[in-house]
Design a protein around this motif. Structure first.
Motif, PDB file in Angstrom:
ATOM      1  N   MET A   1       0.835  -1.177   0.000  1.00 40.62           N
ATOM      2  CA  MET A   1       0.000   0.000   0.000  1.00 40.62           C
ATOM      3  C   MET A   1       0.885   1.248   0.000  1.00 40.62           C
ATOM      4  SD  MET A   1      -3.012   1.001   2.616  1.00 40.62           S
ATOM      5  CE  MET A   1      -4.150   2.222   2.126  1.00 40.62           C
ATOM      6  N   THR A   2       0.508   2.221  -0.763  1.00 41.52           N
ATOM      7  CA  THR A   2       1.243   3.469  -0.871  1.00 41.52           C
ATOM      8  C   THR A   2       1.031   4.322   0.376  1.00 41.52           C
ATOM      9  OG1 THR A   2       0.914   3.422  -3.257  1.00 41.52           O
ATOM     10  CG2 THR A   2       1.569   5.506  -2.305  1.00 41.52           C
ATOM     11  N   GLN A   3       2.126   4.900   0.867  1.00 47.05           N
ATOM     12  CA  GLN A   3       2.034   5.730   2.066  1.00 47.05           C
ATOM     13  C   GLN A   3       1.355   7.054   1.739  1.00 47.05           C
ATOM     14  OE1 GLN A   3       5.774   6.511   3.970  1.00 47.05           O
ATOM     15  NE2 GLN A   3       4.822   7.491   5.719  1.00 47.05           N
ATOM     16  N   LYS A   4       0.470   7.482   2.636  1.00 49.65           N
ATOM     17  CA  LYS A   4      -0.213   8.765   2.490  1.00 49.65           C
ATOM     18  C   LYS A   4       0.457   9.789   3.396  1.00 49.65           C
ATOM     19  CE  LYS A   4      -4.671   7.218   0.892  1.00 49.65           C
ATOM     20  NZ  LYS A   4      -6.101   7.426   0.951  1.00 49.65           N
ATOM     21  N   HIS A   5       0.590  11.012   2.880  1.00 46.81           N
ATOM     22  CA  HIS A   5       1.246  12.091   3.604  1.00 46.81           C
ATOM     23  C   HIS A   5       0.271  13.256   3.748  1.00 46.81           C
ATOM     24  CE1 HIS A   5       5.121  10.059   3.077  1.00 46.81           C
ATOM     25  NE2 HIS A   5       4.671   9.785   1.866  1.00 46.81           N
ATOM     26  N   ASP A   6       0.192  13.778   4.974  1.00 46.96           N
ATOM     27  CA  ASP A   6      -0.702  14.889   5.270  1.00 46.96           C
ATOM     28  C   ASP A   6       0.083  16.195   5.354  1.00 46.96           C
ATOM     29  OD1 ASP A   6      -2.871  13.149   5.395  1.00 46.96           O
ATOM     30  OD2 ASP A   6      -2.630  12.795   7.536  1.00 46.96           O
ATOM     31  N   ASN A   7      -0.628  17.296   5.524  1.00 47.10           N
ATOM     32  CA  ASN A   7      -0.011  18.610   5.679  1.00 47.10           C
ATOM     33  C   ASN A   7       0.285  18.854   7.156  1.00 47.10           C
ATOM     34  OD1 ASN A   7      -0.202  19.330   2.936  1.00 47.10           O
ATOM     35  ND2 ASN A   7      -2.328  19.946   3.193  1.00 47.10           N
ATOM     36  N   PHE A   8       1.430  19.476   7.431  1.00 42.57           N
ATOM     37  CA  PHE A   8       1.808  19.820   8.802  1.00 42.57           C
ATOM     38  C   PHE A   8       1.437  21.275   9.031  1.00 42.57           C
ATOM     39  CE2 PHE A   8       4.933  20.642  12.256  1.00 42.57           C
ATOM     40  CZ  PHE A   8       4.536  19.628  13.110  1.00 42.57           C
ATOM     41  N   ILE A   9       0.394  21.492   9.821  1.00 38.18           N
ATOM     42  CA  ILE A   9      -0.128  22.837  10.064  1.00 38.18           C
ATOM     43  C   ILE A   9      -0.222  23.074  11.565  1.00 38.18           C
ATOM     44  CG2 ILE A   9      -2.077  24.414   9.724  1.00 38.18           C
ATOM     45  CD1 ILE A   9      -2.781  22.785   7.192  1.00 38.18           C
ATOM     46  N   ASN A  10       0.470  24.092  12.020  1.00 39.10           N
ATOM     47  CA  ASN A  10       0.410  24.500  13.430  1.00 39.10           C
ATOM     48  C   ASN A  10       0.712  23.346  14.390  1.00 39.10           C
ATOM     49  OD1 ASN A  10       0.180  26.455  15.397  1.00 39.10           O
ATOM     50  ND2 ASN A  10      -2.040  26.221  15.607  1.00 39.10           N
ATOM     51  N   GLY A  11       1.742  22.574  14.045  1.00 41.04           N
ATOM     52  CA  GLY A  11       2.194  21.495  14.925  1.00 41.04           C
ATOM     53  C   GLY A  11       1.416  20.197  14.824  1.00 41.04           C
ATOM     54  N   GLN A  12       0.500  20.085  13.861  1.00 41.12           N
ATOM     55  CA  GLN A  12      -0.300  18.869  13.727  1.00 41.12           C
ATOM     56  C   GLN A  12      -0.344  18.425  12.269  1.00 41.12           C
ATOM     57  OE1 GLN A  12      -4.205  19.646  15.269  1.00 41.12           O
ATOM     58  NE2 GLN A  12      -3.504  19.899  17.359  1.00 41.12           N
ATOM     59  N   TRP A  13      -0.415  17.107  12.076  1.00 44.14           N
ATOM     60  CA  TRP A  13      -0.596  16.553  10.736  1.00 44.14           C
ATOM     61  C   TRP A  13      -2.086  16.574  10.415  1.00 44.14           C
ATOM     62  CZ3 TRP A  13       3.383  16.222   7.720  1.00 44.14           C
ATOM     63  CH2 TRP A  13       4.649  16.071   8.271  1.00 44.14           C
ATOM     64  N   VAL A  14      -2.434  17.198   9.285  1.00 43.37           N
ATOM     65  CA  VAL A  14      -3.828  17.408   8.923  1.00 43.37           C
ATOM     66  C   VAL A  14      -4.096  16.811   7.542  1.00 43.37           C
ATOM     67  CG1 VAL A  14      -5.621  19.147   8.558  1.00 43.37           C
ATOM     68  CG2 VAL A  14      -3.811  19.562  10.236  1.00 43.37           C
ATOM     69  N   ALA A  15      -5.097  15.946   7.470  1.00 44.09           N
ATOM     70  CA  ALA A  15      -5.482  15.349   6.193  1.00 44.09           C
ATOM     71  C   ALA A  15      -6.386  16.301   5.432  1.00 44.09           C
ATOM     72  CB  ALA A  15      -6.210  14.030   6.418  1.00 44.09           C
ATOM     73  N   GLY A  16      -6.258  16.301   4.126  1.00 38.55           N
ATOM     74  CA  GLY A  16      -7.163  17.069   3.280  1.00 38.55           C
ATOM     75  C   GLY A  16      -8.317  16.189   2.832  1.00 38.55           C
ATOM     76  N   ALA A  17      -9.156  16.733   1.974  1.00 38.58           N
ATOM     77  CA  ALA A  17     -10.314  15.984   1.488  1.00 38.58           C
ATOM     78  C   ALA A  17      -9.911  14.902   0.500  1.00 38.58           C
ATOM     79  CB  ALA A  17     -11.313  16.946   0.839  1.00 38.58           C
ATOM     80  N   THR A  18      -8.838  15.143  -0.260  1.00 29.72           N
ATOM     81  CA  THR A  18      -8.397  14.185  -1.272  1.00 29.72           C
ATOM     82  C   THR A  18      -6.882  14.036  -1.217  1.00 29.72           C
ATOM     83  OG1 THR A  18      -8.156  15.896  -2.962  1.00 29.72           O
ATOM     84  CG2 THR A  18     -10.301  14.802  -2.824  1.00 29.72           C
ATOM     85  N   TYR A  19      -6.398  13.007  -1.898  1.00 29.65           N
ATOM     86  CA  TYR A  19      -4.963  12.759  -2.024  1.00 29.65           C
ATOM     87  C   TYR A  19      -4.621  12.647  -3.503  1.00 29.65           C
ATOM     88  CZ  TYR A  19      -4.665  11.782   2.952  1.00 29.65           C
ATOM     89  OH  TYR A  19      -4.700  11.891   4.321  1.00 29.65           O
ATOM     90  N   ALA A  20      -3.422  13.071  -3.845  1.00 27.12           N
ATOM     91  CA  ALA A  20      -2.945  12.957  -5.223  1.00 27.12           C
ATOM     92  C   ALA A  20      -1.653  12.155  -5.227  1.00 27.12           C
ATOM     93  CB  ALA A  20      -2.705  14.336  -5.829  1.00 27.12           C
TER      94      ALA A  20
END
Length: 100
Positions: A1-20
């Motif tokens: 399975m491909t690893q998913k990466h989130d955005n790091f915002i204000n000290g937290q990893w945050v998922a968006g609505a979609t992944y590319a």
């Protein structure tokens, strides 16, 4: 399975609505990872967090800032093989170019 990466915002990893997917341009079958796609609200949150952090960073001790940047540079150099391999895959470059 491909690893998913989130955005790091204000000290937290945050998922968006979609992944590319991030695809190796020299091997289209090589999916390096999937990266979240931030929306306008996440952009605003990231900008607000950066603006809130800026005063302390800009008026902080120059030596502490230099030490932080030195620590980051040392970590990059310590991981140059790993990071160079990832850059080569991500950009379709040779490994020496990725490490360079």
């Amino acid at each position: 399975m491909t690893q998913k990466h989130d955005n790091f915002i204000n000290g937290q990893w945050v998922a968006g609505a979609t992944y590319a997917p991030n695809i190796n341009p020299s091997n289209l079958g090589d999916v390096i990872g999937e990266y979240t796609q931030g929306d306008a609200a996440q952009l605003d949150a990231a900008v607000q967090a950066a603006q809130a952090a800026f005063p302390a960073w800009s008026t902080g001790n120059v030596q502490a800032r230099a030490d932080a940047l030195d620590k980051i540079g040392t970590e990059i150099l310590a991981r140059r093989e790993e990071l160079g391999t990832l850059l080569a895959r991500e950009e379709g470059k040779t490994k020496p170019e990725g490490i360079g």
